[in-house]
Every structure is written in structure tokens, then in C-alpha cells.
Design an enzyme around this catalytic site. Structure first.
Site, short mmCIF file in Angstrom:
data_model
loop_
_atom_site.label_atom_id
_atom_site.label_comp_id
_atom_site.label_asym_id
_atom_site.label_seq_id
_atom_site.Cartn_x
_atom_site.Cartn_y
_atom_site.Cartn_z
N LYS A 74 -59.36 -156.20 31.41
CA LYS A 74 -57.79 -156.83 31.39
C LYS A 74 -58.79 -158.53 33.20
O LYS A 74 -59.51 -158.14 33.90
CB LYS A 74 -56.98 -156.69 32.74
CG LYS A 74 -56.34 -157.32 33.35
CD LYS A 74 -54.68 -156.44 34.12
CE LYS A 74 -54.05 -157.33 34.82
NZ LYS A 74 -53.01 -156.74 35.74
N ASP A 118 -43.65 -152.98 38.53
CA ASP A 118 -43.27 -153.46 37.43
C ASP A 118 -43.53 -152.62 35.42
O ASP A 118 -44.51 -152.92 34.88
CB ASP A 118 -44.86 -155.49 37.13
CG ASP A 118 -43.65 -155.48 36.24
OD1 ASP A 118 -42.96 -156.00 36.33
OD2 ASP A 118 -44.48 -156.88 35.73
#
Length: 338
Positions: A128, A228
Site C-alpha cells: 500500500k 472506516d
């Protein structure tokens, strides 16, 4: 006759002198050319050496800036734990992703881009690249702490953090690779992924996600609020086992605190209304988001959609209305009945 011989001899002498001069000129030209080539090679070597040293200096700067020394100290302080975070070099991750080729992109989100990579030992990973870098000392310490803690989490329903690379301006995180896409892909039939997505599988995924959040909130060494929770951040393996992922917005909550004042972060449609009003982050915010995910699972509808009539745009409000009216079965996904 003598005059002719003299002219001939003089001509030969002039030719010999001319040839010697030519040889000397060729020698000088060759010498100059050779010197120029060696000089060019030397200058190129100096440039490459300077560039390499500059690159190394920059990597060292980023490594220190991103808390590399602190992370190494934390890792060594763990006494060689098997689950300690691995620190990768730039070269390792470039090779693993074919220099971050676009064909290796497996996901993009608000917090960065995710690439599929294959390490030298043939282990598949997800790498990432975040969009924003943490620069303050406090943020660096939190990042290092998060890397150490997440790398030690060993829960079957949480994506495993393998390590990171700190030699770039923005740190890179390396996770285990989960092959079967996101929960969102399957709920909303992206690329035909919902064909085997039965009611039993959906309920099992809901249970596994709840267990993962419970672990993060109550059983991790330092409580973690994901912040999230949504179908895009729940991955599925080849057996449809849920893996909670993407901790880019997560917060570590000190054990002696039950809430934390923060700037509101998350995704519209999944955000707890109370969190929006108070900015007080607690584990209840994750629980609310999970509730929206659960409704999305059983209805097959998106949490927020402007393609629906105004009164139906927000799935949570829409669902509660139908529940109160006793019309729940009217909005359940027909795909879940199999």
C-alpha cells in the site's frame, strides 16, 4: 641526369617528411580522442557516483524521518519475536511489483493505492502506497507503534501486516495478499462475483467481521478503532473468509481512555451520526459502521446512493423506516434467499 636524380631525391625526402608529420598528427588526434573518451567516462562515473550518494542520503533521511531507527529499536526490544515487523528496502518492493506497474494495481481508495507484489521467496503480498505522509514527531511515533502492534496481531479475520518500507517519502505498508476481492465486489456483483454468495455465507461473513472488531476493541494489546468499517475494507479469501483490512484511518486508544477527540474521518453512509456531531471517537463508531455493513449484506443495496429516490438514499434511514413499518422482507436481497 644529375639534376633529375636530385629532384627525385628531394621529392622522396619531402614525402618522408610529410608522412612523418601525418603519423605525428594521427598520433596526436588519436591521443586527444582517447583522452576525451576517458574524460567522458570519468565524468559519467563521477556523476553516477554523486547520484548514487545523493539517493542513499535521501533514503537515509526518509528512513530516519519515518521513524526507522525507532522501529528497529522496538523490533530488537521484542526479543526476536516471530511476528515482528519486517523492514523492506526500496529495491525489494520495486522488484516485487515490477516497478509498480499499473497492471499490478489491485485497489485505489481515499488513503492510497494498493499493488499486488511477489517477494523473492514467492510469497504474494499487497503493498500500500499512502497519499499523505505523517511528518510530526508524535505522528511518527504513532505510525511506528501502529506498525509494531498490527504486525503482532494474529487473528484469522484481520489482514496480517507483514512489514513496511521507510526509505521513501511516504512509508509503504506490506500486507498479506487476499485473492478474492472485497465484500463490496460480491454484494454488488462486480465482475460476476456474487454467483455463490448465499445467505449462509453472508451471515458467516457478518459474524467473522464482528469477531474481528471485537478483537481489535477488546483483546489487542492496545485497543484499535478501525474508523472506516465498510464492505470495501473487508476482503474475502478463496473460501469467503472475511479479513478486515485498510487501517489507514485507524486510531490506537490508550487503555485508560474510552474516547478520543479527533477530526472526523470515514466514509459517508457509514459514519456514526453521534461521532459527526461530537468528534468523540469510541468503539461505538465502528459498531455503527458495522451495522450499516450488516444491512448492506442482507439487502444488497449500497449504503448511500443518489440514484435512489430522496427518501431512500441513506440505507440506514431507509432500513429503519421499513423495519418500523413491518415491511422488512420487501427490501431484503433476493440473492440471499438461496
Amino acid at each position: 641526369m644529375m639534376q633529375k636524380n636530385s629532384v627525385y631525391l628531394l621529392s622522396c625526402l619531402i614525402n618522408q617528411i610529410s608522412m612523418k608529420r601525418c603519423y605525428k598528427l594521427d598520433f596526436v588526434v588519436t591521443g586527444i580522442s582517447t583522452s576525451a573518451i576517458f574524460l567522458l567516462i570519468f565524468i559519467t562515473w563521477l556523476y553516477l557516483l554523486h547520484k548514487k550518494r545523493k539517493l542513499m542520503t535521501m533514503r537515509e533521511k526518509f528512513f530516519k524521518q519515518n521513524g526507522g531507527i525507532m522501529l528497529q529499536q522496538r523490533i530488537s526490544g521484542d526479543g526476536g519475536s516471530h511476528d515482528q515487523a519486517r523492514v523492506f528496502t526500496i529495491e525489494e518492493l520495486k522488484k516485487a511489483t515490477n516497478n509498480y506497474d499499473e497492471s499490478r494495481i489491485i485497489g485505489k481508495g481515499g488513503y492510497g493505492t494498493v499493488y499486488k507484489g511477489v517477494l523473492s521467496d514467492n510469497i504474494e503480498v499487497a503493498i500500500k502506497k499512502s497519499k499523505l505522509a505523517d511528518q510530526t514527531q508524535t505522528q511518527i511515533e504513532q505510525f511506528v507503534n501502529e506498525v509494531v502492534i498490527l504486525s503482532q496481531i494474529n487473528h484469522r479475520n484481520v489482514v496480517k501486516l507483514i512489514g513496511c518500507c521507510l526509505e521513501t517519502e511516504i512509508p509503504l505498508l506490506v500486507y498479506e495478499f487476499i485473492p478474492n476481492g472485497t465484500l463490496s465486489d460480491h454484494i454488488h456483483n462486480v465482475k460476476g462475483k456474487s454467483s455463490a454468495f448465499t445467505w449462509d455465507i453472508r451471515l458467516r461473513i457478518a459474524t467473522e467481521t464482528a469477531e474481528a472488531l471485537s478483537y481489535l476493541h477488546s483483546s489487542a494489546s492496545v485497543p484499535i478503532i478501525h474508523r472506516d468499517v465498510k464492505p470495501m475494507n473487508i476482503l474475502l479469501d478463496e473460501n469467503y473468509v472475511a479479513k478486515v483490512a485498510d487501517f489507514g484511518a485507524s486510531k490506537l486508544i490508550p487503555i485508560d481512555q474510552i474516547e478520543l477527540a479527533t477530526i472526523v474521518q470515514g466514509t459517508l453512509g457509514y459514519l456514526d451520526p453521534e461521532y459527526l456531531q461530537t468528534n468523540q471517537l469510541t468503539d461505538k463508531n465502528d459498531v455503527y459502521s458495522f451495522g450499516v455493513v450488516l444491512v448492506e449484506l442482507i439487502t444488497g443495496k449500497k449504503a448511500l446512493s443518489f440514484d435512489r429516490p430522496e427518501e431512500e438514499r441513506n440505507l440506514a434511514i431507509y432500513f429503519l423506516y421499513y423495519l418500523k413499518e413491518g415491511k422488512l422482507f420487501q427490501i431484503l436481497s433476493m440473492n440471499t434467499c438461496s
